[in-house]
Scaffold this motif. Sequence first.
Motif, short mmCIF file in Angstrom:
data_model
loop_
_atom_site.label_atom_id
_atom_site.label_comp_id
_atom_site.label_asym_id
_atom_site.label_seq_id
_atom_site.Cartn_x
_atom_site.Cartn_y
_atom_site.Cartn_z
N ASN A 139 51.65 41.52 43.22
CA ASN A 139 52.05 42.24 44.43
C ASN A 139 52.52 41.27 45.51
O ASN A 139 51.71 40.69 46.23
N THR A 140 53.82 41.09 45.60
CA THR A 140 54.37 40.32 46.70
C THR A 140 54.05 41.01 48.01
O THR A 140 53.71 40.38 49.00
N THR A 141 54.19 42.33 48.01
CA THR A 141 53.95 43.12 49.21
C THR A 141 52.53 43.70 49.15
O THR A 141 52.24 44.55 48.31
N ILE A 142 51.68 43.23 50.02
CA ILE A 142 50.31 43.73 50.08
C ILE A 142 50.24 44.96 50.98
O ILE A 142 49.47 45.88 50.75
N LYS A 143 51.08 44.97 52.00
CA LYS A 143 51.18 46.14 52.88
C LYS A 143 52.64 46.31 53.29
O LYS A 143 53.23 45.36 53.80
N PRO A 144 53.26 47.46 53.03
CA PRO A 144 52.70 48.63 52.33
C PRO A 144 52.54 48.36 50.84
O PRO A 144 53.40 47.72 50.23
N PHE A 145 51.45 48.83 50.28
CA PHE A 145 51.09 48.54 48.90
C PHE A 145 51.85 49.47 47.94
O PHE A 145 52.08 50.64 48.24
N ASP A 146 52.22 48.92 46.78
CA ASP A 146 52.92 49.71 45.76
C ASP A 146 51.90 50.54 44.98
O ASP A 146 51.45 50.17 43.89
N GLU A 147 51.52 51.65 45.56
CA GLU A 147 50.49 52.51 44.98
C GLU A 147 50.90 53.08 43.62
O GLU A 147 50.10 53.17 42.70
N ALA A 148 52.16 53.46 43.50
CA ALA A 148 52.63 54.10 42.27
C ALA A 148 52.49 53.18 41.06
O ALA A 148 52.05 53.60 39.99
N SER A 149 52.84 51.90 41.23
CA SER A 149 52.74 50.95 40.12
C SER A 149 51.29 50.72 39.71
O SER A 149 50.98 50.60 38.53
N LEU A 150 50.39 50.65 40.70
CA LEU A 150 48.97 50.48 40.39
C LEU A 150 48.43 51.69 39.63
O LEU A 150 47.75 51.52 38.61
N ILE A 151 48.71 52.88 40.11
CA ILE A 151 48.20 54.09 39.46
C ILE A 151 48.69 54.17 38.02
O ILE A 151 47.91 54.47 37.11
N LYS A 152 49.95 53.89 37.82
CA LYS A 152 50.53 53.93 36.48
C LYS A 152 49.87 52.91 35.56
O LYS A 152 49.50 53.22 34.42
N ALA A 153 49.70 51.68 36.06
CA ALA A 153 49.11 50.62 35.24
C ALA A 153 47.63 50.87 34.97
O ALA A 153 47.13 50.57 33.88
N SER A 154 46.91 51.41 35.96
CA SER A 154 45.47 51.61 35.81
C SER A 154 45.14 52.59 34.68
O SER A 154 44.07 52.49 34.06
N LYS A 155 46.03 53.52 34.42
CA LYS A 155 45.80 54.50 33.37
C LYS A 155 45.96 53.91 31.97
O LYS A 155 45.51 54.49 30.98
N LYS A 156 46.61 52.74 31.89
CA LYS A 156 46.93 52.16 30.59
C LYS A 156 45.95 51.07 30.16
O LYS A 156 46.09 50.51 29.07
N THR A 157 44.99 50.73 31.01
CA THR A 157 44.12 49.59 30.72
C THR A 157 42.65 49.99 30.68
O THR A 157 42.26 51.07 31.15
N LYS A 158 41.81 49.09 30.12
CA LYS A 158 40.38 49.35 30.01
C LYS A 158 39.60 48.78 31.20
O LYS A 158 38.61 49.35 31.64
N LEU A 159 40.03 47.60 31.66
CA LEU A 159 39.36 46.93 32.78
C LEU A 159 40.39 46.39 33.77
O LEU A 159 41.45 45.92 33.37
N ILE A 160 40.05 46.46 35.05
CA ILE A 160 40.93 45.94 36.10
C ILE A 160 40.19 44.84 36.86
O ILE A 160 39.04 45.02 37.27
N PHE A 161 40.87 43.71 37.04
CA PHE A 161 40.32 42.62 37.84
C PHE A 161 41.30 42.31 38.97
O PHE A 161 42.45 41.96 38.72
N THR A 162 40.87 42.50 40.20
CA THR A 162 41.68 42.07 41.34
C THR A 162 41.31 40.63 41.62
O THR A 162 40.13 40.27 41.67
N VAL A 163 42.33 39.79 41.79
CA VAL A 163 42.08 38.35 41.98
C VAL A 163 42.88 37.88 43.19
O VAL A 163 44.11 38.02 43.24
N GLU A 164 42.18 37.31 44.17
CA GLU A 164 42.85 36.90 45.41
C GLU A 164 42.22 35.65 45.99
O GLU A 164 41.01 35.44 45.92
N GLU A 165 43.06 34.80 46.57
CA GLU A 165 42.61 33.60 47.27
C GLU A 165 42.28 34.00 48.70
O GLU A 165 42.94 33.63 49.66
N HIS A 166 41.22 34.80 48.83
CA HIS A 166 40.89 35.48 50.08
C HIS A 166 39.49 36.04 49.93
O HIS A 166 38.98 36.18 48.82
#
Length: 311
Positions: A216-243
């Motif tokens: 995600n180059t753009t953190i705000k406004p966030f690309d909600e549609a891409s996340l929702i689509k990807a989340s349905k296709k995976t078993k586990l989600i890991f958010t990783v940030e230098e923050h």
Amino acid sequence: MRKTCLDMVYEIAKKNNKVIFVGSDLGAGVLDEFKKKIPKRFIMEGVSEQYLTGMVSGLAMEGFIPYFNTIATFLTRRNFEQNIIDLGLHNLPVRLIGNGGGLVYAPLGPTHQAIEDISIMRAIPNMMILAPCDSHEMKKIMPQTVNINGPIYIRLARGGDKIVTNKIKNIKIGKAISFGDFKDILFVTTGIMTQECLEVVEKLKLSNIKAGVLHNTTIKPFDEASLIKASKKTKLIFTVEEHMVSGGLGSTVLETLNKKNSSDITKVNRIGINNTFVKKYGSQQDLLNHCGLSAKKIFAIVIKKIHEQKT
């Protein structure tokens, strides 16, 4: 990445006479060509960031598009009130370029570590937040910033980062980029954590684990549609940030899934800096290892979580 970003400001300024560069006590030689060729739109001031935020706001009110560059902690933490009142409230087209997002200034300690800057800037109405992962992406993104309404915070990484976006044909503000096959594991990243997670993806392949990255180059406004689509296709989600884990990318992901009433929220695991000051000194890589944000440490966290699910 910083050099690419500032070079692009010069390129933009050559085409648009409303673009002004403002620096706060930057090193000798920064944008010398800009200073030489367009001196009336090159301003270098001293260590007075709060005053400068007011100044660039005034310039924006007069129809200019200022690009204001200094150290990220001073641009966000020190300037919080000015960013809200002068920029957010008036929705002005000022571009804040923050050097050293994350742990870049590791040798200088907690005063210079921008590890809460995303959460600070996310809280400001009208503020856009960008965090490219490499210089190629930066080069594609910067020209798009000219015509954006409202203020933008551009978070710069350490520079010299591995190029991973050169094969991506359509790089746009507001649109996430997908890498790999995230059937088993989805890493949701921003900035240089994308490179670290792409390394982890390759390591997971050796264990026949299919993983991918949603950058995600753009953190705000966030690309909600891409996340929702990807989340349905995976078993586990890991958010990783230098923050810090509070208020940043991981919080954005959880808020998005909650807002969409998605059951995939239970898949989310946040990897970031605990809500504490990082008092260890050393190189940026030293601190990434210390905070569990190197590819090696991220891989260990993922494997542990997979094993926990099996038991």
